[in-house]
Write a protein that holds these residues in place. Sequence first.
Motif, short mmCIF file in Angstrom:
data_model
loop_
_atom_site.label_atom_id
_atom_site.label_comp_id
_atom_site.label_asym_id
_atom_site.label_seq_id
_atom_site.Cartn_x
_atom_site.Cartn_y
_atom_site.Cartn_z
N GLN A 302 23.70 -21.82 49.36
CA GLN A 302 23.74 -23.21 48.89
C GLN A 302 22.58 -23.99 49.50
N ILE A 303 21.65 -24.39 48.64
CA ILE A 303 20.45 -25.10 49.10
C ILE A 303 20.81 -26.42 49.77
N LYS A 304 21.86 -27.09 49.29
CA LYS A 304 22.24 -28.37 49.89
C LYS A 304 22.64 -28.22 51.35
N ILE A 305 23.36 -27.15 51.64
CA ILE A 305 23.77 -26.91 53.03
C ILE A 305 22.54 -26.65 53.91
N THR A 306 21.62 -25.83 53.39
CA THR A 306 20.41 -25.54 54.15
C THR A 306 19.59 -26.79 54.39
N ASN A 307 19.42 -27.61 53.36
CA ASN A 307 18.67 -28.85 53.51
C ASN A 307 19.33 -29.80 54.50
N THR A 308 20.65 -29.83 54.51
CA THR A 308 21.37 -30.67 55.47
C THR A 308 21.10 -30.22 56.90
N LEU A 309 21.15 -28.91 57.14
CA LEU A 309 20.88 -28.38 58.47
C LEU A 309 19.44 -28.65 58.89
N LEU A 310 18.51 -28.49 57.96
CA LEU A 310 17.11 -28.76 58.28
C LEU A 310 16.88 -30.24 58.57
N SER A 311 17.58 -31.12 57.83
CA SER A 311 17.43 -32.56 58.06
C SER A 311 17.93 -32.96 59.43
N ILE A 312 19.07 -32.37 59.84
CA ILE A 312 19.60 -32.66 61.18
C ILE A 312 18.65 -32.15 62.25
N LEU A 313 18.08 -30.97 62.02
CA LEU A 313 17.12 -30.41 62.97
C LEU A 313 15.90 -31.32 63.09
N MET A 314 15.40 -31.81 61.97
CA MET A 314 14.23 -32.68 61.99
C MET A 314 14.54 -34.01 62.67
N LEU A 315 15.73 -34.55 62.45
CA LEU A 315 16.10 -35.81 63.11
C LEU A 315 16.19 -35.63 64.62
N SER A 316 16.72 -34.49 65.07
CA SER A 316 16.78 -34.24 66.51
C SER A 316 15.38 -34.09 67.10
N ALA A 317 14.45 -33.54 66.31
CA ALA A 317 13.06 -33.43 66.78
C ALA A 317 12.38 -34.79 66.79
N VAL A 318 12.73 -35.67 65.86
CA VAL A 318 12.15 -37.02 65.82
C VAL A 318 12.45 -37.78 67.11
N ILE A 319 13.63 -37.57 67.67
CA ILE A 319 13.99 -38.23 68.93
C ILE A 319 13.00 -37.84 70.02
N VAL A 320 12.64 -36.57 70.07
CA VAL A 320 11.68 -36.10 71.08
C VAL A 320 10.31 -36.71 70.84
N PHE A 321 9.86 -36.73 69.57
CA PHE A 321 8.56 -37.29 69.26
C PHE A 321 8.50 -38.78 69.58
N LEU A 322 9.57 -39.50 69.30
CA LEU A 322 9.60 -40.94 69.62
C LEU A 322 9.54 -41.16 71.12
N GLY A 323 10.19 -40.27 71.87
CA GLY A 323 10.10 -40.36 73.32
C GLY A 323 8.68 -40.15 73.83
N LYS A 324 7.97 -39.18 73.26
CA LYS A 324 6.59 -38.93 73.67
C LYS A 324 5.67 -40.07 73.27
N LEU A 325 5.94 -40.71 72.16
CA LEU A 325 5.13 -41.83 71.70
C LEU A 325 5.44 -43.13 72.45
N GLY A 326 6.51 -43.13 73.25
CA GLY A 326 6.84 -44.28 74.06
C GLY A 326 7.73 -45.31 73.38
N PHE A 327 8.29 -44.96 72.23
CA PHE A 327 9.14 -45.91 71.51
C PHE A 327 10.56 -45.95 72.08
N ILE A 328 11.01 -44.85 72.70
CA ILE A 328 12.34 -44.84 73.30
C ILE A 328 12.27 -44.21 74.69
#
Length: 328
Positions: A302-328
């Motif tokens: 099911q592509i929808k399930i895979t896309n959901t998992l990838l989206s959550i993974l990307m959001l968790s990575a965004v937290i790290v990138f925002l930390g490195k950029l100094g926003f959080i």
Amino acid sequence: MFASLLNKGFRGSLVLLIVLLLTAALCSLLSVKSLENGTYPDLFYNYFKDKIHAPALVTLLNYSLIGLGMFLVSMVSVNQEISDKQNYFPVFIYFFISSTCVNPLELTPQLFTNLLLLYAFYKLLDTYRQEYVLKQIFDAGIWISFTLYFTISSVLFIPVFFIALSILRSFHWREWAMAILGVMVPVFFYECMAYLSNFNRWYVFGAAADYFRSFKVPVFSEYYLAFSTLLILLLLLSILQPLLRGFGNTVKKQRSKWILLWLLFFLIPAFFAGGHTNAGIILTYALPLSFLIGDFLFQIKQIKITNTLLSILMLSAVIVFLGKLGFI
């Protein structure tokens, strides 16, 4: 959307991966702080670290290593047939792990180590059902041993090298002799130079002893908490799935999965090694995580399930990138 592209192999994934790589490199270049700092005295890495300080050059070198690593992951995954030829999820997972855990202000030695380990893994898998393989085995041993001078945690990969050799091939004393010789050659040449210069002799043995003596409870950064948790959950699912359904439809895929599982087992000490950061631990596990989780995501129908998992993974990575950029 990402899942449908990564299911289409090289042609479907190339543009997406290039765009993501360039975007992550730009974010790294604009980063204002490093979330974690490793404390291991890795020999050659410390030399380059002291010589290279320019942010643009650091970013260029780090992401060049990530890009080359992605290429080798695709070579191992597709050319060595440990996964389906249309499956580019391992490349995507390797990219996200590497780009999320890279230090934006310094060279990241584990990226270079992973690159050499991937090449050694490729050479080793290339020996399966081949007759004249002494050169490949010797080369694999050399590259694995060479990584010890960049990250001493690579000592954990050496027993896996010999286990993989026993899984892929029946016992031949010449092949095992070449494997041992390949591992010994870089150490021998280094010790010869160290003896002549009277500097830092017996480095590998002393550093490995310190590595195993420095175990402590791991410390996890709040920035990496979501990312680490998601990777652990996906890893558990990726291990459970083949145990229930089998390790693949070919003998080579099955043996490759067993090698990756052995690698996971022998990397357990990396969790407790003093001086390792949260990002360092994840990068050490990048190889088995990429192939196992990538294959698991590809097997989801099911592509929808895979896309959901990838989206959550990307959001968790965004937290790290925002930390490195100094926003959080």
